[in-house]
Design a protein around this motif. Sequence first.
Motif, PDB file in Angstrom:
ATOM      1  N   CYS A  33       3.890  10.535   9.223  1.00  0.00           N
ATOM      2  CA  CYS A  33       2.789  10.779   8.740  1.00  0.00           C
ATOM      3  C   CYS A  33       1.622  10.421   9.659  1.00  0.00           C
ATOM      4  O   CYS A  33       0.864  11.362   9.990  1.00  0.00           O
ATOM      5  N   ARG A  58       0.672  -1.125   0.090  1.00  0.00           N
ATOM      6  CA  ARG A  58       0.024   0.010   0.061  1.00  0.00           C
ATOM      7  C   ARG A  58       0.915   1.289   0.071  1.00  0.00           C
ATOM      8  O   ARG A  58       2.060   1.329   0.380  1.00  0.00           O
ATOM      9  N   GLU A  59       0.281   2.299  -0.344  1.00  0.00           N
ATOM     10  CA  GLU A  59       1.008   3.737  -0.240  1.00  0.00           C
ATOM     11  C   GLU A  59       0.381   4.426   0.844  1.00  0.00           C
ATOM     12  O   GLU A  59      -0.839   4.094   1.503  1.00  0.00           O
ATOM     13  N   CYS A  60       1.172   5.115   1.621  1.00  0.00           N
ATOM     14  CA  CYS A  60       0.829   5.897   2.901  1.00  0.00           C
ATOM     15  C   CYS A  60      -0.532   6.669   2.668  1.00  0.00           C
ATOM     16  O   CYS A  60      -0.395   7.089   1.472  1.00  0.00           O
ATOM     17  N   SER A  61      -1.051   6.691   3.739  1.00  0.00           N
ATOM     18  CA  SER A  61      -2.381   7.505   3.485  1.00  0.00           C
ATOM     19  C   SER A  61      -1.980   9.010   3.893  1.00  0.00           C
ATOM     20  O   SER A  61      -3.232   9.874   3.610  1.00  0.00           O
ATOM     21  N   SER A  88      -1.354  12.772   2.969  1.00  0.00           N
ATOM     22  CA  SER A  88      -1.908  13.582   1.710  1.00  0.00           C
ATOM     23  C   SER A  88      -0.881  13.955   0.849  1.00  0.00           C
ATOM     24  O   SER A  88      -1.047  14.012  -0.104  1.00  0.00           O
ATOM     25  N   ARG A 143      -2.109   2.367   8.176  1.00  0.00           N
ATOM     26  CA  ARG A 143      -2.183   3.467   7.249  1.00  0.00           C
ATOM     27  C   ARG A 143      -1.118   4.361   6.824  1.00  0.00           C
ATOM     28  O   ARG A 143      -1.137   5.136   5.815  1.00  0.00           O
ATOM     29  N   TRP A 144      -0.048   4.280   7.865  1.00  0.00           N
ATOM     30  CA  TRP A 144       1.053   5.056   7.590  1.00  0.00           C
ATOM     31  C   TRP A 144       2.274   4.658   7.483  1.00  0.00           C
ATOM     32  O   TRP A 144       2.585   3.502   7.804  1.00  0.00           O
TER      33      TRP A 144
END
Length: 205
Positions: free
Chosen positions: A184, A156-159, A161, A177-178
């Motif tokens: 982040c 996954r890509e970090c959440s 922004s 998520r991070w």
Amino acid sequence: MPVSTVSIPVGQWFTSPEGVRWWFDSGSFALDFAYTGAIGGNPAWERLHAPDDLTSWLHDRFPVAIGSARSRDLFDAISLRDAIGRMAQASAHGETLRTSDIDLVNLYAATPDIPPVLADGSRQAGRSVQTVAQALSTIARDAVDLFDPANHGRIRECSGSDCEIVYLDTSRAATRRWCSMQRCGNRAKVRAHRARARRAVETAA
């Protein structure tokens, strides 16, 4: 659960352009290697400028002795590294992996890797110093595990922004998520706190 067969500690320290040092657990040794380069097109990540840089990184990460890298080893390492980086980004975005990148990883994975060794033996078995090519094969084999179907949806890509860092979510519930709570995750908490405080002020007014 995610697949991994390389028993090498995962994660490394990064320093932001602002000089802030933070720990990044990529979840995968192959991803750690990918982040020695400009994954995502950010030249600030590049760490392998010369063969000695590659030698130093391998010596820091492998629990066995690795020989010194030569110019050809650096070329091979960057080719493998960049292929892993492109595959990680494609996976994180739900895109099809390039056949040429898959072929390159498979090519390196098919060569002799660094064999596992039990400590406290009475004699030396095999090489006392492993080659850079063996180290690259070990990294490639971890990449094969990284892109195994068992990890589908966990790359996954970090959440954040403004963050494009990719990681393998190895949490049991797959809820990461991070890229890092120090980076982040903490920024998101600060923004949420400020938003709540602003709403409270607006409500009171």
